[in-house]
Motif scaffolding. Sequence first.
Motif, PDB file in Angstrom:
ATOM      1  N   THR A 182      21.820 -75.898  23.327  1.00  0.00           N
ATOM      2  CA  THR A 182      23.079 -76.499  23.794  1.00  0.00           C
ATOM      3  C   THR A 182      24.267 -75.769  23.178  1.00  0.00           C
ATOM      4  O   THR A 182      25.264 -75.496  23.858  1.00  0.00           O
ATOM      5  CB  THR A 182      23.117 -77.991  23.446  1.00  0.00           C
ATOM      6  OG1 THR A 182      22.005 -78.632  24.059  1.00  0.00           O
ATOM      7  CG2 THR A 182      24.396 -78.637  23.927  1.00  0.00           C
TER       8      THR A 182
ATOM      9  N   LYS B 245      24.579 -72.543  24.965  1.00  0.00           N
ATOM     10  CA  LYS B 245      25.114 -72.791  26.307  1.00  0.00           C
ATOM     11  C   LYS B 245      26.633 -72.923  26.275  1.00  0.00           C
ATOM     12  O   LYS B 245      27.339 -72.367  27.131  1.00  0.00           O
ATOM     13  CB  LYS B 245      24.482 -74.055  26.875  1.00  0.00           C
ATOM     14  CG  LYS B 245      24.992 -74.465  28.221  1.00  0.00           C
ATOM     15  CD  LYS B 245      24.329 -75.774  28.643  1.00  0.00           C
ATOM     16  CE  LYS B 245      25.006 -76.366  29.836  1.00  0.00           C
ATOM     17  NZ  LYS B 245      24.436 -77.662  30.204  1.00  0.00           N
TER      18      LYS B 245
ATOM     19  N   CYS C 120      27.698 -71.164  30.448  1.00  0.00           N
ATOM     20  CA  CYS C 120      26.824 -71.115  31.611  1.00  0.00           C
ATOM     21  C   CYS C 120      26.215 -72.493  31.842  1.00  0.00           C
ATOM     22  O   CYS C 120      26.272 -73.367  30.993  1.00  0.00           O
ATOM     23  CB  CYS C 120      25.718 -70.085  31.443  1.00  0.00           C
ATOM     24  SG  CYS C 120      24.436 -70.589  30.297  1.00  0.00           S
TER      25      CYS C 120
ATOM     26  N   LEU D 189      22.803 -74.332  32.375  1.00  0.00           N
ATOM     27  CA  LEU D 189      21.355 -74.243  32.309  1.00  0.00           C
ATOM     28  C   LEU D 189      20.779 -75.289  33.260  1.00  0.00           C
ATOM     29  O   LEU D 189      21.328 -76.365  33.417  1.00  0.00           O
ATOM     30  CB  LEU D 189      20.853 -74.506  30.880  1.00  0.00           C
ATOM     31  CG  LEU D 189      21.263 -73.475  29.832  1.00  0.00           C
ATOM     32  CD1 LEU D 189      20.761 -73.918  28.464  1.00  0.00           C
ATOM     33  CD2 LEU D 189      20.694 -72.124  30.170  1.00  0.00           C
TER      34      LEU D 189
END
Length: 78
Positions: free
Chosen positions: A65, A68, A73, A75
Amino acid sequence: MDLQIILELSAIVSFIGIIVSYFTFRKSSKLNYITQERKEWRESLRTIVEELERCPYDKRKQVLTKLKTRINCELPEK
């Protein structure tokens, strides 16, 4: 040439030089700022990836996380 014309031309040239210097400095300052920000961003990604390598399997979702959010982006949800 008249002294007044020479002084006026030198003032105009000086003014143009100041404007060119200002824009050149501004451009290089922005470039340095962007370069520094990218350097810090890459370093944070390296840190997160190292953390991901070391963390136990059950903690990987938290680290992913973080990764990310740093790379902006989406996921796929599972």
